[in-house]
Design an enzyme around this catalytic site. Structure first.
Site, PDB file in Angstrom:
ATOM      1  N   ARG A  27      -2.426  -7.643 -12.749  1.00  0.00           N
ATOM      2  CA  ARG A  27      -3.189  -8.882 -12.923  1.00  0.00           C
ATOM      3  C   ARG A  27      -3.445  -9.505 -11.556  1.00  0.00           C
ATOM      4  O   ARG A  27      -2.567  -9.480 -10.699  1.00  0.00           O
ATOM      5  CB  ARG A  27      -2.349  -9.859 -13.755  1.00  0.00           C
ATOM      6  CG  ARG A  27      -2.863 -10.057 -15.142  1.00  0.00           C
ATOM      7  CD  ARG A  27      -1.862 -10.771 -15.990  1.00  0.00           C
ATOM      8  NE  ARG A  27      -1.466 -12.077 -15.466  1.00  0.00           N
ATOM      9  CZ  ARG A  27      -0.612 -12.884 -16.091  1.00  0.00           C
ATOM     10  NH1 ARG A  27      -0.060 -12.526 -17.225  1.00  0.00           N
ATOM     11  NH2 ARG A  27      -0.287 -14.052 -15.571  1.00  0.00           N
ATOM     12  N   ARG A  49       2.921 -27.244 -19.542  1.00  0.00           N
ATOM     13  CA  ARG A  49       3.379 -26.915 -18.200  1.00  0.00           C
ATOM     14  C   ARG A  49       3.457 -28.142 -17.305  1.00  0.00           C
ATOM     15  O   ARG A  49       3.886 -28.027 -16.161  1.00  0.00           O
ATOM     16  CB  ARG A  49       2.410 -25.926 -17.560  1.00  0.00           C
ATOM     17  CG  ARG A  49       2.882 -24.472 -17.593  1.00  0.00           C
ATOM     18  CD  ARG A  49       1.721 -23.663 -17.110  1.00  0.00           C
ATOM     19  NE  ARG A  49       1.985 -22.423 -16.489  1.00  0.00           N
ATOM     20  CZ  ARG A  49       1.759 -21.247 -17.066  1.00  0.00           C
ATOM     21  NH1 ARG A  49       1.409 -21.169 -18.328  1.00  0.00           N
ATOM     22  NH2 ARG A  49       1.896 -20.138 -16.383  1.00  0.00           N
ATOM     23  N   LYS A  54       8.261 -14.721 -21.417  1.00  0.00           N
ATOM     24  CA  LYS A  54       7.731 -15.535 -22.527  1.00  0.00           C
ATOM     25  C   LYS A  54       6.758 -14.720 -23.403  1.00  0.00           C
ATOM     26  O   LYS A  54       6.859 -14.747 -24.622  1.00  0.00           O
ATOM     27  CB  LYS A  54       7.002 -16.782 -21.999  1.00  0.00           C
ATOM     28  CG  LYS A  54       7.884 -17.727 -21.199  1.00  0.00           C
ATOM     29  CD  LYS A  54       7.141 -19.001 -20.836  1.00  0.00           C
ATOM     30  CE  LYS A  54       5.956 -18.809 -19.909  1.00  0.00           C
ATOM     31  NZ  LYS A  54       6.305 -18.345 -18.553  1.00  0.00           N
ATOM     32  N   ARG A 100       4.798  -5.529 -12.850  1.00  0.00           N
ATOM     33  CA  ARG A 100       4.113  -5.725 -14.127  1.00  0.00           C
ATOM     34  C   ARG A 100       2.707  -5.118 -14.111  1.00  0.00           C
ATOM     35  O   ARG A 100       1.968  -5.253 -13.154  1.00  0.00           O
ATOM     36  CB  ARG A 100       4.023  -7.240 -14.378  1.00  0.00           C
ATOM     37  CG  ARG A 100       3.530  -7.607 -15.733  1.00  0.00           C
ATOM     38  CD  ARG A 100       4.040  -8.942 -16.162  1.00  0.00           C
ATOM     39  NE  ARG A 100       3.454 -10.074 -15.473  1.00  0.00           N
ATOM     40  CZ  ARG A 100       3.749 -11.341 -15.759  1.00  0.00           C
ATOM     41  NH1 ARG A 100       4.647 -11.623 -16.685  1.00  0.00           N
ATOM     42  NH2 ARG A 100       3.187 -12.327 -15.101  1.00  0.00           N
ATOM     43  N   ARG A 104       2.685 -19.468  -7.802  1.00  0.00           N
ATOM     44  CA  ARG A 104       2.950 -19.793  -9.217  1.00  0.00           C
ATOM     45  C   ARG A 104       4.385 -20.291  -9.389  1.00  0.00           C
ATOM     46  O   ARG A 104       4.641 -21.218 -10.158  1.00  0.00           O
ATOM     47  CB  ARG A 104       2.702 -18.552 -10.084  1.00  0.00           C
ATOM     48  CG  ARG A 104       1.221 -18.225 -10.183  1.00  0.00           C
ATOM     49  CD  ARG A 104       0.985 -16.863 -10.780  1.00  0.00           C
ATOM     50  NE  ARG A 104       1.404 -16.777 -12.168  1.00  0.00           N
ATOM     51  CZ  ARG A 104       1.676 -15.635 -12.781  1.00  0.00           C
ATOM     52  NH1 ARG A 104       1.620 -14.494 -12.147  1.00  0.00           N
ATOM     53  NH2 ARG A 104       2.013 -15.642 -14.048  1.00  0.00           N
TER      54      ARG A 104
HETATM   55  P1  AMP Z   1       0.312 -17.335 -17.617  1.00  0.00           P
HETATM   56  O1  AMP Z   1      -0.292 -16.081 -18.160  1.00  0.00           O
HETATM   57  O2  AMP Z   1       0.920 -18.196 -18.674  1.00  0.00           O
HETATM   58  O3  AMP Z   1       1.272 -17.089 -16.477  1.00  0.00           O
HETATM   59  O4  AMP Z   1      -0.891 -18.205 -17.014  1.00  0.00           O
HETATM   60  C1  AMP Z   1      -1.741 -17.682 -16.016  1.00  0.00           C
HETATM   61  C2  AMP Z   1      -2.469 -18.811 -15.304  1.00  0.00           C
HETATM   62  O5  AMP Z   1      -3.254 -19.564 -16.256  1.00  0.00           O
HETATM   63  C3  AMP Z   1      -1.576 -19.857 -14.652  1.00  0.00           C
HETATM   64  O6  AMP Z   1      -1.137 -19.459 -13.361  1.00  0.00           O
HETATM   65  C4  AMP Z   1      -2.501 -21.061 -14.614  1.00  0.00           C
HETATM   66  O7  AMP Z   1      -3.490 -20.913 -13.597  1.00  0.00           O
HETATM   67  C5  AMP Z   1      -3.235 -20.959 -15.947  1.00  0.00           C
HETATM   68  N1  AMP Z   1      -2.506 -21.646 -17.031  1.00  0.00           N
HETATM   69  C6  AMP Z   1      -1.955 -21.093 -18.150  1.00  0.00           C
HETATM   70  N2  AMP Z   1      -1.394 -22.019 -18.929  1.00  0.00           N
HETATM   71  C7  AMP Z   1      -1.574 -23.197 -18.300  1.00  0.00           C
HETATM   72  C8  AMP Z   1      -1.200 -24.543 -18.593  1.00  0.00           C
HETATM   73  N3  AMP Z   1      -0.501 -24.855 -19.704  1.00  0.00           N
HETATM   74  N4  AMP Z   1      -1.576 -25.514 -17.722  1.00  0.00           N
HETATM   75  C9  AMP Z   1      -2.284 -25.235 -16.609  1.00  0.00           C
HETATM   76  N5  AMP Z   1      -2.644 -23.985 -16.253  1.00  0.00           N
HETATM   77  C10 AMP Z   1      -2.309 -22.972 -17.084  1.00  0.00           C
END
Ligand code: AMP
Length: 224
Positions: A162, A91, A16, A129, A173
């Site tokens: 990360r 999400r 994404k 990554r 996740r």
């Molecule tokens: P990402 O970089 O999009 O994979 O997001 C990293 C982390 O941020 C996720 O594992 C969640 O802990 C938090 N996070 C990001 N976007 C959301 C969302 N829309 N709702 C809830 N938690 C989020």
């Protein structure tokens, strides 16, 4: 032409963020990553950052109200005037419902692109990554490798894994994606929002982005 809300949907590691960065340039719209926004808050150590740090480190979703508030403020920033790409939001069904309410108040054309990638490819991608802590660029040790191993091409910073890309966290996740996020796709489809499944592995990210760009332009009634 109405503003565009392009929702990039897919599991962690489906690409994404990579697609959003490419499409932001070609479509001339903003990129909104809730993950990046939350990581910035954690780094700055503000109230929101302190409240979500441990959840993020465990790979769990942060509360809907927190992300909803961030997105609501963000989509009215000047750089979103022509539209925006949502990367990692919504999400949960509750987030999707709030987004639907926000969008109904604004003349926006919404399109969902679901990036479809096999589970084993996801695991391999995430474990390889690496991210630049300075500019946020993302590399893979097997694909999109930096010119010098472990060093960002743009600013020479040392690339890091990360915290939430560690294997046990990745499993969490993916579990929360299956439980809470997959139903969001069903919600979009039921709401009549155009949803496109796009195979997102096996070819260069630029090729995938071109395909998505063509889809979006067709949906908006533009010439390809
Ligand atoms: P990402 O970089 O999009 O994979 O997001 C990293 C982390 O941020 C996720 O594992 C969640 O802990 C938090 N996070 C990001 N976007 C959301 C969302 N829309 N709702 C809830 N938690 C989020």
């Amino acid at each position: 032409m109405p503003r565009l809300c392009l929702i990039l949907f897919g599991s962690p590691g489906s690409g994404k963020g990579t697609q959003a960065k490419l499409l932001k340039e070609s479509l001339g719209i903003a990129h909104i990553s809730t993950g990046d926004m939350l990581r910035e808050r954690v780094t700055s150590g503000d109230e929101i950052g302190r409240s979500v740090a441990s959840l993020m480190q465990a790979g769990e979703l942060v509360p809907d109200e927190t992300v909803n508030r961030l997105v609501e403020e963000r989509i009215d920033q000047p750089d979103c005037i022509n539209g925006f790409i949502l990367d990692g939001y919504p999400r949960t069904v509750q987030q999707a419902q709030l987004l639907a309410e926000l969008l109904v108040l604004r003349p926006i054309r919404t399109i969902v692109v679901h990036l479809v990638v096999d589970y084993n490819v996801i695991i391999a991608r995430i474990s390889g990554r690496r991210q630049c802590p300075v500019c946020g660029s993302v590399y893979g040790i097997n694909s999109i490798a930096p010119n010098t191993v472990g060093v960002c091409d743009k600013d020479g910073a040392k690339l890091l894994v990360r915290d939430d890309d560690r294997e046990e966290v990745v499993r969490e996740r993916l579990r929360s994606y299956e439980q809470q996020t997959s139903p969001v796709l069903a919600y979009f489809k039921k709401s009549g929002i155009p949803c496109w499944d796009v195979p997102a592995a096996g070819v260069a990210p630029q090729v995938i982005a071109k395909g998505i760009e063509a889809l979006v332009r067709k949906e908006r009634g533009e010439a390809a």
